[in-house]
Write an enzyme that holds these catalytic residues in place. Structure first.
Site, PDB file in Angstrom:
ATOM      1  N   ASP A 170       0.675  -1.146   0.022  1.00 33.62           N
ATOM      2  CA  ASP A 170      -0.179   0.090  -0.104  1.00 33.62           C
ATOM      3  C   ASP A 170       0.808   1.122   0.015  1.00 33.62           C
ATOM      4  O   ASP A 170       1.573   1.496   0.792  1.00 33.62           O
ATOM      5  CB  ASP A 170      -0.904  -0.058   1.241  1.00 33.62           C
ATOM      6  N   HIS A 201      -3.046  -0.158  -2.480  1.00 29.40           N
ATOM      7  CA  HIS A 201      -4.092   0.438  -2.066  1.00 29.40           C
ATOM      8  C   HIS A 201      -5.300   0.303  -3.168  1.00 29.40           C
ATOM      9  O   HIS A 201      -4.957   0.462  -4.347  1.00 29.40           O
ATOM     10  CB  HIS A 201      -3.884   1.980  -1.985  1.00 29.40           C
TER      11      HIS A 201
END
Length: 232
Positions: A170, A201
């Site tokens: 992420d 993400h």
């Protein structure tokens, strides 16, 4: 289809919270609050509500930016809109946001919901964590929640089940932040953490460039099973 189709009274009575509501075919005592990313109640978030309604839940997505950008719908795949969304994120007060989640809980109880869960994405994932620490919601799920590592001092207040989906790559939540979350929450008896190696993400977005089909299917299956058990 309208981004929002109902208005919910805020806790302080200072305004009304716009929300998109999807109702199941039959009356249900179970409900899900779908907390949006920084892109508003867009097509992908409405689709998530519709999918929960098809599973038999009363589903609602609050317009979390209603105080300063009501009705905004943005796409993460359009750079100008992505930058606009980041600007809204900078303006947003998460303390107000969790009060909006609590207002949605109150509204759902008035609609006959006895067991209520929430599932949030990105900023919504942070709010799902905050709902677990600050409200009496029955179960919470957060996808790629941001800034949770900065709120771990609230973890002692988690009284009901919480699940977090953590993509290991992420770019908004680095490895150091992920390590802090694991160290603080792995021992917590009410918390379940799932890592998704190599994913970034937004991997469980309903549609668009960020979606990873295999990862999304795995995470969403875990979420469905979690709510089926915890909201029974």
């Amino acid at each position: 289809m309208a981004a929002t189709n109902t208005q919910i009274p805020t806790l302080d009575g200072a305004g009304t919270l716009p929300a998109y509501v999807a109702r199941p075919d039959a009356d249900s005592t179970r409900a899900i609050i779908v907390i949006p990313e920084i892109f508003g109640v867009n097509e992908g978030i409405r689709k998530k509500c519709d999918d929960w309604a098809a599973e038999g839940y009363l589903a609602i997505a609050p317009d979390i930016f209603w105080r300063f950008a009501p009705g905004v719908e943005l796409s993460p795949d359009i750079e100008a809109e992505f930058q606009q969304a980041l600007g809204y994120f900078g303006q947003y007060d998460a303390d107000d946001g969790v009060k909006d989640i609590e207002a949605a809980i109150h509204w759902l109880r008035g609609e006959g919901a006895e067991r209520i869960g929430c599932v949030g994405f990105c900023l919504g994932g942070r709010l799902a964590y905050m709902a677990a620490t600050r409200t009496d919601i029955d179960a919470s799920v957060g996808y790629y929640g941001v800034m949770i590592d900065q709120m771990l001092n609230e973890a002692h207040a988690i009284a009901n089940p919480l699940m977090l989906h953590i993509p290991t790559e992420d770019h908004f939540v680095d490895h150091a932040a992920q390590k802090k979350v694991h160290e603080a929450l792995d021992p917590h008896p009410k918390v379940t953490l799932h890592d998704y190696p190599g994913l970034d993400h937004g991997f469980a977005a309903t549609m668009g460039n960020r979606r990873d089909e295999e990862g999304a299917q795995l995470a969403d299956g875990r979420t469905r099973a979690f709510f089926a058990e915890k909201l029974a």
